[in-house]
Write a protein that holds these residues in place. Structure first.
Motif, PDB file in Angstrom:
ATOM      1  N   ASN A  26       0.795  -1.278  -0.090  1.00 25.80           N
ATOM      2  CA  ASN A  26      -0.057   0.040  -0.046  1.00 25.80           C
ATOM      3  C   ASN A  26       0.991   1.241   0.106  1.00 25.80           C
ATOM      4  O   ASN A  26       0.212   2.414  -0.300  1.00 25.80           O
ATOM      5  CB  ASN A  26      -1.064   0.137   1.339  1.00 25.80           C
ATOM      6  CG  ASN A  26      -0.206  -0.313   2.555  1.00 25.80           C
ATOM      7  OD1 ASN A  26       0.412  -1.338   2.750  1.00 25.80           O
ATOM      8  ND2 ASN A  26      -0.375   0.711   3.511  1.00 25.80           N
ATOM      9  N   ARG A  27       2.032   1.004   0.362  1.00 28.10           N
ATOM     10  CA  ARG A  27       2.924   2.226   0.171  1.00 28.10           C
ATOM     11  C   ARG A  27       4.441   1.934   0.083  1.00 28.10           C
ATOM     12  O   ARG A  27       4.739   0.567   0.051  1.00 28.10           O
ATOM     13  CB  ARG A  27       2.661   3.121   1.705  1.00 28.10           C
ATOM     14  CG  ARG A  27       3.110   2.310   2.932  1.00 28.10           C
ATOM     15  CD  ARG A  27       2.527   2.999   3.970  1.00 28.10           C
ATOM     16  NE  ARG A  27       2.369   2.224   5.359  1.00 28.10           N
ATOM     17  CZ  ARG A  27       3.166   2.192   6.241  1.00 28.10           C
ATOM     18  NH1 ARG A  27       4.462   2.886   6.181  1.00 28.10           N
ATOM     19  NH2 ARG A  27       3.193   1.293   7.159  1.00 28.10           N
ATOM     20  N   ARG A  49      -1.916  -3.964   5.942  1.00 23.68           N
ATOM     21  CA  ARG A  49      -2.574  -4.422   7.298  1.00 23.68           C
ATOM     22  C   ARG A  49      -4.224  -4.087   7.641  1.00 23.68           C
ATOM     23  O   ARG A  49      -4.925  -4.761   8.301  1.00 23.68           O
ATOM     24  CB  ARG A  49      -1.974  -4.090   8.305  1.00 23.68           C
ATOM     25  CG  ARG A  49      -0.890  -5.032   8.877  1.00 23.68           C
ATOM     26  CD  ARG A  49      -0.019  -4.526   9.872  1.00 23.68           C
ATOM     27  NE  ARG A  49       0.777  -3.533   9.698  1.00 23.68           N
ATOM     28  CZ  ARG A  49       1.637  -2.769  10.599  1.00 23.68           C
ATOM     29  NH1 ARG A  49       1.672  -3.131  11.812  1.00 23.68           N
ATOM     30  NH2 ARG A  49       2.195  -1.821  10.239  1.00 23.68           N
ATOM     31  N   TYR A 165      15.838  -5.357  14.187  1.00 27.91           N
ATOM     32  CA  TYR A 165      15.663  -5.135  12.815  1.00 27.91           C
ATOM     33  C   TYR A 165      16.991  -5.984  12.038  1.00 27.91           C
ATOM     34  O   TYR A 165      16.401  -6.655  11.070  1.00 27.91           O
ATOM     35  CB  TYR A 165      15.590  -3.667  12.470  1.00 27.91           C
ATOM     36  CG  TYR A 165      15.291  -3.413  11.170  1.00 27.91           C
ATOM     37  CD1 TYR A 165      14.281  -3.700  10.200  1.00 27.91           C
ATOM     38  CD2 TYR A 165      16.133  -2.805  10.146  1.00 27.91           C
ATOM     39  CE1 TYR A 165      13.832  -3.438   9.038  1.00 27.91           C
ATOM     40  CE2 TYR A 165      16.115  -2.360   8.842  1.00 27.91           C
ATOM     41  CZ  TYR A 165      14.831  -3.050   8.478  1.00 27.91           C
ATOM     42  OH  TYR A 165      14.555  -2.671   6.923  1.00 27.91           O
ATOM     43  N   THR A 200      11.333   6.344   2.440  1.00 27.57           N
ATOM     44  CA  THR A 200       9.947   5.613   2.660  1.00 27.57           C
ATOM     45  C   THR A 200       9.617   6.011   4.264  1.00 27.57           C
ATOM     46  O   THR A 200      10.693   6.452   4.871  1.00 27.57           O
ATOM     47  CB  THR A 200       9.839   4.192   2.499  1.00 27.57           C
ATOM     48  OG1 THR A 200      10.743   3.665   3.496  1.00 27.57           O
ATOM     49  CG2 THR A 200      10.443   3.862   1.207  1.00 27.57           C
TER      50      THR A 200
END
Ligand SMILES: NC(=O)c1ccc[n+]([C@@H]2O[C@H](COP(=O)([O-])OP(=O)(O)OC[C@H]3O[C@@H](n4cnc5c(N)ncnc54)[C@H](OP(=O)(O)O)[C@@H]3O)[C@@H](O)[C@H]2O)c1
Length: 249
Positions: A26-27, A49, A165, A200
């Motif tokens: 979505n992005r 989500r 991460y 992003t």
């Protein structure tokens, strides 16, 4: 087979009418990949989500004359993952391209202040999510199909205060290497996407003031992935490594 003009003569785009599933589309990088693949003629299943975010991304992608199936899925949840691949099977029948892109980072914290919850949620999204989606997709994939796992340069080049991460992405790299060896005999290509800093939303999670002007754009990253996906089935770009010209930020 000897090199012949015939072998390289087809002008048809190998991506046309392929079925691609992209998680977290979505992005960010996922949306850029969806946009580029839809522009190349792929039919897509895209996830977020949030159902509304998946639908709004699908609406933006509707400028391309391909089918876009928006799906809601949290890749940490085994049943939710199973459900989306059932929907993909019902709608498309099979998958040519799976892009495990959904990913999450966390606030910059030294290891002694990292909570178990942040640790587990980060591994659940990035590592377990990649495993769950791959496992659910494989029965729908056949010879000639491709899996791209969006890893990160952090699997090779580490830095302080992002241990969960970094550990999750190193795990995805190891998982991807294992997957590639398991799938060679089935003729399914497995590509590691190893990108450096890309402009992003994910940077808001751990370094909101990061110098965005030094980063790559999502479409820079996408263009090399699309080129790798266009390779003929006998050739596999096993690792796509793309970094900002400045290297580390
Ligand atoms: N940006 C970089 O510098 C960079 C560099 C190398 C690799 N990467 C990797 O690229 C991938 C995409 O990140 P991005 O930079 O494009 O960041 P982004 O804009 O924050 O996008 C993250 C995407 O992942 C989805 N997502 C997060 N957690 C999820 C979960 N539990 N279940 C399902 N979807 C989930 C998000 O969906 P929602 O909107 O629904 O939350 C969103 O679509 C990540 O795997 C990231 O690690 C990024």
């Amino acid at each position: 087979m000897p090199e012949t003009a015939e072998r390289h003569s087809s002008s048809a785009d190998p991506l046309k009418a392929r079925i691609a599933v992209i998680t977290g589309a979505n992005r960010g990088i996922g949306f850029a990949l969806a946009n580029a693949l839809a522009a190349a003629g792929c039919h897509l299943a895209i996830t977020s989500r949030t159902a509304a975010n998946a639908e709004s991304a699908a609406e933006k992608l509707s400028v391309h004359a391909t089918r876009i199936l928006p799906l809601q899925c949290d890749v940490r949840e085994e049943l939710a993952v199973a459900r989306i691949f059932e929907a993909v099977k019902a709608d498309f029948g099979h998958i040519d391209i799976l892009i495990n892109n959904a990913g999450h980072s966390h606030a910059a914290l030294p290891i002694e202040r990292l909570s178990i919850d942040v640790w587990q949620q980060t591994l659940a999204t990035n590592l377990t999510g990649t495993f769950l989606c791959t496992r659910a997709a494989l029965p729908l994939m056949r010879k000639g199909s491709t899996i791209v796992n969006n890893i990160s340069i952090v699997a090779y080049q580490t830095f302080p205060n992002s241990a969960a991460y970094i550990a999750s992405k190193a795990g995805v790299l190891a998982f991807t290497n294992a997957l590639r060896e398991e799938l060679r005999g089935r003729g399914i290509r497995v590509m590691s996407l190893v990108a450096g800093a890309t402009d992003t939303d994910i940077w808001q999670q751990f370094w909101p003031e990061a110098p965005r002007e030094k980063m790559m754009s999502p479409s820079d990253v996408t263009s090399v992935v699309v080129a790798a996906l266009r390779m003929p089935p006998e050739a596999s770009v096993e690792e796509i490594k793309i970094l900002p010209t400045v290297g580390k930020l």
